[in-house]
Every structure is written in C-alpha cells, then in structure tokens.
Design a protein around this motif. Sequence first.
Motif, short mmCIF file in Angstrom:
data_model
loop_
_atom_site.label_atom_id
_atom_site.label_comp_id
_atom_site.label_asym_id
_atom_site.label_seq_id
_atom_site.Cartn_x
_atom_site.Cartn_y
_atom_site.Cartn_z
N VAL A 237 0.88 -1.18 0.00
CA VAL A 237 0.00 0.00 0.00
C VAL A 237 0.91 1.23 0.00
O VAL A 237 1.83 1.31 0.82
CB VAL A 237 -0.90 0.03 1.26
CG1 VAL A 237 -1.75 1.29 1.28
CG2 VAL A 237 -1.77 -1.22 1.34
N CYS A 238 0.67 2.14 -0.92
CA CYS A 238 1.45 3.39 -0.93
C CYS A 238 0.62 4.45 -0.19
O CYS A 238 -0.42 4.90 -0.69
CB CYS A 238 1.70 3.84 -2.37
SG CYS A 238 2.45 5.48 -2.46
N PRO A 239 1.07 4.85 1.00
CA PRO A 239 0.26 5.78 1.81
C PRO A 239 0.03 7.11 1.10
O PRO A 239 -1.02 7.74 1.28
CB PRO A 239 1.09 6.00 3.08
CG PRO A 239 2.24 5.05 3.01
CD PRO A 239 2.35 4.49 1.63
N ASN A 240 0.98 7.51 0.27
CA ASN A 240 0.81 8.79 -0.44
C ASN A 240 -0.27 8.73 -1.51
O ASN A 240 -1.03 9.67 -1.70
CB ASN A 240 2.15 9.23 -1.03
CG ASN A 240 3.06 9.78 0.04
OD1 ASN A 240 2.85 10.89 0.52
ND2 ASN A 240 4.02 8.99 0.47
N MET A 241 -0.31 7.59 -2.20
CA MET A 241 -1.36 7.42 -3.22
C MET A 241 -2.74 7.42 -2.58
O MET A 241 -3.73 7.74 -3.22
CB MET A 241 -1.13 6.11 -3.97
CG MET A 241 -0.01 6.18 -4.97
SD MET A 241 -0.58 7.09 -6.44
CE MET A 241 0.89 6.96 -7.46
#
Length: 307
Positions: A257-261
């Motif tokens: 999971v990319c927290p920024n995306m």
Amino acid sequence: MLKLRDEIESLRRQRNAVILCHTYQAPEIQDVADFVGDSYGLSLQATKVEAETIVFCGVLFMAETAAILNPQRRVVLPDLSAGCPMADMISADQLRALKAEHPAAAVVCYVNSTAEVKAESTICCTSSNAVRIVESLPPDQPVIFVPDRYLGRFVERRTKRKMIVWDGFCPTHAHLEPETVRRMRKRYPEAEVMVHPECPPEVQDEADHVLSTGQMCDLVKTAKCRQFLVGTEEGIIYTLRKIAPEIEFVGISPLLVCPNMKKTTLEKVRNALRDGEPRIVVPDSVARAARRSIEAMLEVTEGHKGG
Ligand code: 13P
Ligand code: SF4
C-alpha cells in the motif's frame, strides 16, 4: 458519497476540467476519473489534454510532469502532501555532483523524480519504457540511472549494460520478500505471479512476469491464466478486475500500500475542482529543461514530439 460524486461531476463541467488518475488510487477515485493509467499513459495523456484544468489524482511528481507538459493549463493535486519518497531520494545537487564525476555519461531519470532532477537529465523513462530508453543511447556511452536501484538493476539485466545506478528505492515495493512470493505460490499453485520492477531482484526472480502497471493491464486482456498474484500497489487490483472480471486477482502482500497514493479522497477532489488549488507550478527555467527530458522520452517511445 453520491452527493460528492454529483458535485464532482458538475464542477468538472463548470471548470472545463479533466481528472487524470493513477491505477494505485482508491476505487472511488478511479470511478470519477476521465482517464486511469500508469505513469507513462498519464504523461502521454497530459500532452493531449484540451481542458483548462487538470486534476491529477496521484502523487506530486506526476502532477509536476503534467504541469511541465502543460504550462498554460492549471494542474491541481488534491493533496499537496502526496509526495513520492523515492523521488525525494536524490536532489538536483546530488545529481550535479554525480554528473561531475562522470562527465561523459547520459543521465536517465525515472519519472519518479523531482522536476529539478528531470531538468538535469538527458532523458526521462517510466517503468514501461526504461529498457527501450537505455537501449536508445549510444552503446559506448556511460549511463547514470536515477533514482531507483531496483528498476536500474532490472534494466541492467535486460540490456546487459552496466550503469551507474543511484541507491533510491520505493518503500512500498522494496519490502516485498521472496519468501512471501514463495508462500503465496504454494497457496495458489495455479496462479501466475506478476511483480513491478521496483521490487528487489530476488523478488523479480520469483515472478513469472516483471511488468509496469500499464503492462500488467495489457497482459490480462489476453491472458489464458485465470488467477494472478499481484506484486504491486493494491490499488491496481480494482483496475485489473474491471479490465478482466473473469480473472481472479490476489494481492501478494497486505503491505503493498502506498500511503501517499491513498491521500486522495473524493472530498479533496471536489475541493480541488471547486478552488483550483493546490495548484502545481514548476518555475519556467526548470520546466523548460525538464520538458526536454520528458519529450526525449516521448519521442523515443512514440515518435511523439510532445506538448
Ligand atoms: P508505473 O510506472 O508502473 O505507473 O508505476 C509508478 C509507480 O509509482 C510505481 O510505484
Ligand atoms: Fe512512490 Fe512507491 Fe508510492 Fe510509487 S508506490 S508513488 S514509487 S512511494
């Protein structure tokens, strides 16, 4: 949610805006977008936009790329803090110092980089065209590749060309372990495994396919296999299911999971359309040089002259 969607729809028309969205965005964001794609597809799309405003649902370097290609349009990133940690792993000063050490080298920068780094580079690439871009350079010219060490190693293997590779990495993909892939293969023996080249080489070695997100979307359109294990950011699973509803897609790890995306929300998209903010502006001097490296990439990949 319905009210927000309606507001987005009517603001989009009022503002003559287009919503571009990366495949790592949450399903509800993908659903309101005009175009969902990978970094390359989104860069290309940004050269074709006719709308006055581009709302970019992704991370900062993507919105910057759109702004560089469209200086006359308003490019808005719904959450200004949505950066890409990999892009911030090399600064323009660090790249200038590396270039001074290797003055004859061509610099290939992954699109996951700041506008200032692109401005210092010979040519840009994305994960879908990195091999082709490096192959387009004179065979005896040294190559500096920044910032992703794993995409860099992937390109080295495919091109059999040694490069000077920066030590950056994607925190989301770098932590995937080969053991996790092996364990999942045991659980899903019929499945084929696809991973992104931002994963470490030992993980790539465990996969059937090492592909950019756009290439993953293309593969499943014609794939015979009915089950895939997906080794990239989990947002793409929604995109893949839409493309190939008859195929089962399983994420390899819940850590992908990319927290920024995931900072983009419908509310922030609505606000971005309503306010035209936060606007991404790249200073002219940087944008001019950065545009050259992006257009060089588009020219090699499409024979395209850019925006
Ligand atoms: P793609 O080039 O495959 O769209 O990937 C972008 C990205 O940020 C991967 O982490
Ligand atoms: Fe950056 Fe990794 Fe997120 Fe892609 S997944 S935007 S490389 S942090």
